[in-house]
Motif scaffolding. Structure first.
Motif, PDB file in Angstrom:
ATOM      1  N   ASN A  21      -4.620  32.113  -0.516  1.00  0.00           N
ATOM      2  CA  ASN A  21      -3.222  31.717  -0.349  1.00  0.00           C
ATOM      3  C   ASN A  21      -2.569  32.515   0.781  1.00  0.00           C
ATOM      4  N   ASP A  22      -1.813  31.818   1.661  1.00  0.00           N
ATOM      5  CA  ASP A  22      -1.202  32.476   2.834  1.00  0.00           C
ATOM      6  C   ASP A  22      -0.253  33.597   2.436  1.00  0.00           C
ATOM      7  N   LYS A  23       0.545  33.368   1.413  1.00  0.00           N
ATOM      8  CA  LYS A  23       1.482  34.396   0.962  1.00  0.00           C
ATOM      9  C   LYS A  23       0.729  35.624   0.465  1.00  0.00           C
ATOM     10  N   VAL A  24      -0.341  35.390  -0.263  1.00  0.00           N
ATOM     11  CA  VAL A  24      -1.136  36.498  -0.789  1.00  0.00           C
ATOM     12  C   VAL A  24      -1.811  37.250   0.354  1.00  0.00           C
ATOM     13  N   ILE A  25      -2.248  36.524   1.394  1.00  0.00           N
ATOM     14  CA  ILE A  25      -2.882  37.186   2.536  1.00  0.00           C
ATOM     15  C   ILE A  25      -1.941  38.227   3.131  1.00  0.00           C
ATOM     16  N   ARG A  26      -0.677  37.889   3.261  1.00  0.00           N
ATOM     17  CA  ARG A  26       0.291  38.857   3.806  1.00  0.00           C
ATOM     18  C   ARG A  26       0.404  40.084   2.900  1.00  0.00           C
ATOM     19  N   GLU A  27       0.418  39.852   1.592  1.00  0.00           N
ATOM     20  CA  GLU A  27       0.493  40.982   0.665  1.00  0.00           C
ATOM     21  C   GLU A  27      -0.772  41.838   0.727  1.00  0.00           C
ATOM     22  N   VAL A  28      -1.921  41.171   0.862  1.00  0.00           N
ATOM     23  CA  VAL A  28      -3.196  41.906   0.946  1.00  0.00           C
ATOM     24  C   VAL A  28      -3.222  42.774   2.194  1.00  0.00           C
ATOM     25  N   VAL A  29      -2.798  42.220   3.307  1.00  0.00           N
ATOM     26  CA  VAL A  29      -2.779  42.992   4.561  1.00  0.00           C
ATOM     27  C   VAL A  29      -1.853  44.186   4.433  1.00  0.00           C
ATOM     28  N   ASP A  30      -0.706  43.997   3.793  1.00  0.00           N
ATOM     29  CA  ASP A  30       0.226  45.118   3.592  1.00  0.00           C
ATOM     30  C   ASP A  30      -0.399  46.208   2.729  1.00  0.00           C
ATOM     31  N   LYS A  31      -1.071  45.816   1.648  1.00  0.00           N
ATOM     32  CA  LYS A  31      -1.706  46.812   0.779  1.00  0.00           C
ATOM     33  C   LYS A  31      -2.834  47.537   1.515  1.00  0.00           C
ATOM     34  N   ALA A  32      -3.616  46.793   2.298  1.00  0.00           N
ATOM     35  CA  ALA A  32      -4.701  47.418   3.058  1.00  0.00           C
ATOM     36  C   ALA A  32      -4.145  48.385   4.092  1.00  0.00           C
ATOM     37  N   ARG A  33      -3.048  48.003   4.737  1.00  0.00           N
ATOM     38  CA  ARG A  33      -2.423  48.890   5.720  1.00  0.00           C
ATOM     39  C   ARG A  33      -1.913  50.165   5.047  1.00  0.00           C
ATOM     40  N   GLY A  34      -1.493  50.056   3.787  1.00  0.00           N
ATOM     41  CA  GLY A  34      -1.044  51.218   3.037  1.00  0.00           C
ATOM     42  C   GLY A  34      -2.170  51.988   2.372  1.00  0.00           C
ATOM     43  N   LYS A  35      -3.428  51.638   2.687  1.00  0.00           N
ATOM     44  CA  LYS A  35      -4.628  52.314   2.185  1.00  0.00           C
ATOM     45  C   LYS A  35      -4.851  52.112   0.691  1.00  0.00           C
ATOM     46  N   HIS A  36      -4.302  51.027   0.151  1.00  0.00           N
ATOM     47  CA  HIS A  36      -4.527  50.692  -1.252  1.00  0.00           C
ATOM     48  C   HIS A  36      -5.586  49.586  -1.306  1.00  0.00           C
ATOM     49  N   TYR A  37      -6.824  49.964  -1.014  1.00  0.00           N
ATOM     50  CA  TYR A  37      -7.877  48.986  -0.766  1.00  0.00           C
ATOM     51  C   TYR A  37      -8.294  48.233  -2.021  1.00  0.00           C
ATOM     52  N   GLN A  38      -8.422  48.919  -3.148  1.00  0.00           N
ATOM     53  CA  GLN A  38      -8.837  48.240  -4.371  1.00  0.00           C
ATOM     54  C   GLN A  38      -7.757  47.290  -4.873  1.00  0.00           C
ATOM     55  N   LEU A  39      -6.504  47.679  -4.720  1.00  0.00           N
ATOM     56  CA  LEU A  39      -5.425  46.777  -5.100  1.00  0.00           C
ATOM     57  C   LEU A  39      -5.404  45.561  -4.186  1.00  0.00           C
TER      58      LEU A  39
END
Length: 548
Positions: A441-459
């Motif tokens: 999902n496009d909306k989820v992709i944005r959230e995933v990228v934000d979490k990855a940028r914040g170093k929350h990889y498992q989340l």
């Protein structure tokens, strides 16, 4: 080893009487004194991992934007589950020990110190808020903190000025509460708590009914003084009950930060003295998975090499393993650590050794002849399955180990070909493209990228699961096989539900046909079952949409 006294520490503030103190919170501590005494290595490891479970669960709840009240309830449950001892003294002992063990394990780098500081401060905050008013006052006194609750007489004297400050700050509800409490003429204050009989109960009820203010040195709250949000009198600032939370948490953070810096300076001497015993254990704690190998079971039954393509196409592999499969299929090669990581994952999801050797031999074939594969790569696969070397039943790599794995040489981008976590190694553009190919999902992709940028990889991985499958992932991803297990289980449930709906429709149609034939005098012929019965593995594969 010398770590903590065997004799229990005296209870702070006497025998607790409130409901909070009878729960898992007990006495709080600023952890200023290093414990001494004896502790076994088994307890050392157990206590550290139990506290890590609590801290990581709090971190995940915070990152999922749960409400303060929800996290407060979660903390109580977590402490009861992981930190409760057989007695109050044992609970306190485990609390102090586990804190100091993690302080030692997380002191070595700035990132580790920052993580522990943030999570311990959150835990301290929620534990402090769970205490009753009197316990909080006793805590300040026992820890030597200069926060003093004002008496009823002082409250009555300053009520008008306190209300005026609150009104000026726009906190009208609080100002109204101060005014109404003053007009009631409450005469029972904190100094009355603890008296025997009905007077003590009335005192406690009276204090609970009025706002509580603390006197603190004005230099402790320069931001509040500068914005004129507190009443100043004789060098003392009068802060509300909600504001004192940030003060005590700030004092805890300062104390812990200084202690972590001191531990970092002493780490070299400790690691040299304990090189053969404690140092390796302490060094490994930040990268340890806090969940046991049976945290989530992979569905029973074996899979074959021929089913792997269908599993990838069905989006049942986590991104890290999907990337490795695609890289292997296109380049027909994996370097050492990539082969280790991927083969152990395939082993964990049910691929037997013979099928694993067949799969890797086929994938390597365009670049690696069979005899060269047998000589240079087959040994590693058999080793992972416990058939060579130590003949140990090796487990798959946890997410923590994958994230922390450092890969050098020409393949330094771990997620590209040599293993690793794409949420850590991929750029934002690469991550968006990879998740888009999985129909996330496009909306989820944005959230995933934000979490990855914040170093929350498992989340980020858990959010990706939700975006790809359309189903919430509440338990977290701690091993690649857990992602696979959740995906297969979800697909099986959906297939079963669809089959049930189709079966009900077919049965209804058959009944209607039978009624029509009976009305027309026709006979009903029994349906013949086609094909051999499915094995458990075949049932699971077919249910998930994979060729058996």
């Amino acid at each position: 080893m010398n770590f903590i006294n065997s004799a229990p520490r005296p209870v702070v503030g006497g025998t607790p009487t409130t409901q909070a103190s009878k729960g898992p919170y007990l006495e709080l501590s600023m952890y200023k004194e290093v414990p001494t005494g004896e502790i076994s290595l088994e307890e050392f490891e157990e206590y550290a991992l139990d506290r890590l479970r609590v801290l990581k669960a709090i971190e995940e709840a915070k990152l999922r934007s749960k409400s303060e009240d929800t996290i407060q309830a979660d903390v109580e449950t977590l402490l009861k589950k992981h930190m409760q001892g057989s007695s109050r003294q044992q609970t306190y002992r485990k609390d102090v020990l586990s804190h100091h063990i993690l302080r030692l394990a997380y002191c070595r780098t700035a990132d580790l110190r920052s993580w522990l500081l943030a999570q311990e401060a959150l835990l301290f905050k929620f534990r402090f808020k769970a205490l009753g008013r009197q316990q909080q006052v006793e805590f300040f006194s026992s820890m030597g903190l200069p926060y003093h609750a004002i008496s009823d007489a002082e409250f009555e004297e300053l009520a008008g000025q306190l209300a005026a400050v609150l009104n000026a700050c726009g906190e009208w509800d609080k100002a109204k509460a101060v005014t109404s409490s003053s007009r009631r003429g409450d005469t029972h204050g904190l100094q009355d708590i603890g008296r025997a009989g009905a007077a003590a109960a009335a005192a406690a009820a009276a204090v609970a009914s009025r706002p509580l203010f603390y006197k603190v040195p004005f230099q402790a709250v320069p931001d509040l003084v500068g914005s004129r949000r507190v009443l100043l009198r004789a060098g003392q600032a009068y802060v509300g009950e909600d504001q004192v939370y940030s003060l005590v948490v700030g004092a805890f953070r300062s104390c812990l930060s200084a202690s972590l810096a001191e531990a970092a300076r002493a780490w070299g001497a400790f690691s040299a003295a304990e090189a053969d015993r404690l140092a390796p254990l302490v060094d490994s704690l930040p990268s340890r998975s806090v969940y046991g190998s049976d945290n989530r079971k992979v569905p029973v039954g074996e899979i074959s090499a021929g089913q792997l393509a269908g599993l990838v196409a069905g989006r049942h592999f986590p991104l890290c393993m999907s990337v490795m499969y695609e890289r292997l299929a296109s380049e027909h090669h994996l370097k050492h650590w990539g082969l280790q990581q991927f083969s152990l994952f395939l082993k964990s999801i049910g691929l037997p050794l013979e099928q694993a050797l067949l799969f890797f031999r086929q994938q390597f074939a365009p670049r690696t002849p069979g005899d060269k594969f047998n000589k240079e790569y087959a040994y590693n696969v058999r080793y992972n399955y416990g058939q060579e070397g130590k003949r140990q039943d090796w487990s798959e790599w946890s997410c923590v180990k994958i994230i922390n794995q450092e890969v050098g040489g020409a393949c330094a981008g771990a997620g590209e070909c040599n293993g690793g976590c794409p949420y850590k190694t991929y750029s934002a553009e690469q991550l968006r493209a990879a998740l888009s190919r999985l129909n996330c999902n496009d909306k989820v992709i944005r959230e995933v990228v934000d979490k990855a940028r914040g170093k929350h990889y498992q989340l980020a991985c858990g959010l990706a699961f939700e975006g790809i499958t359309g189903s919430p992932q509440e338990t977290g991803i701690n091993k690649p096989s857990e992602y696979y297990a959740s995906s297969i289980e979800l697909a099986t449930q959906r297939a079963a539900a669809a089959a049930g709906a189709n079966g009900a429709g077919a049965q209804q149609g058959q009944q209607q046909q039978q009624q029509g034939q009976q009305a027309g005098g026709g006979a009903v012929q029994p349906q013949q079952q086609e094909g051999p019965p499915q094995t458990p593995a075949g049932q699971r594969a077919v249910a998930a949409g994979i060729p058996a």
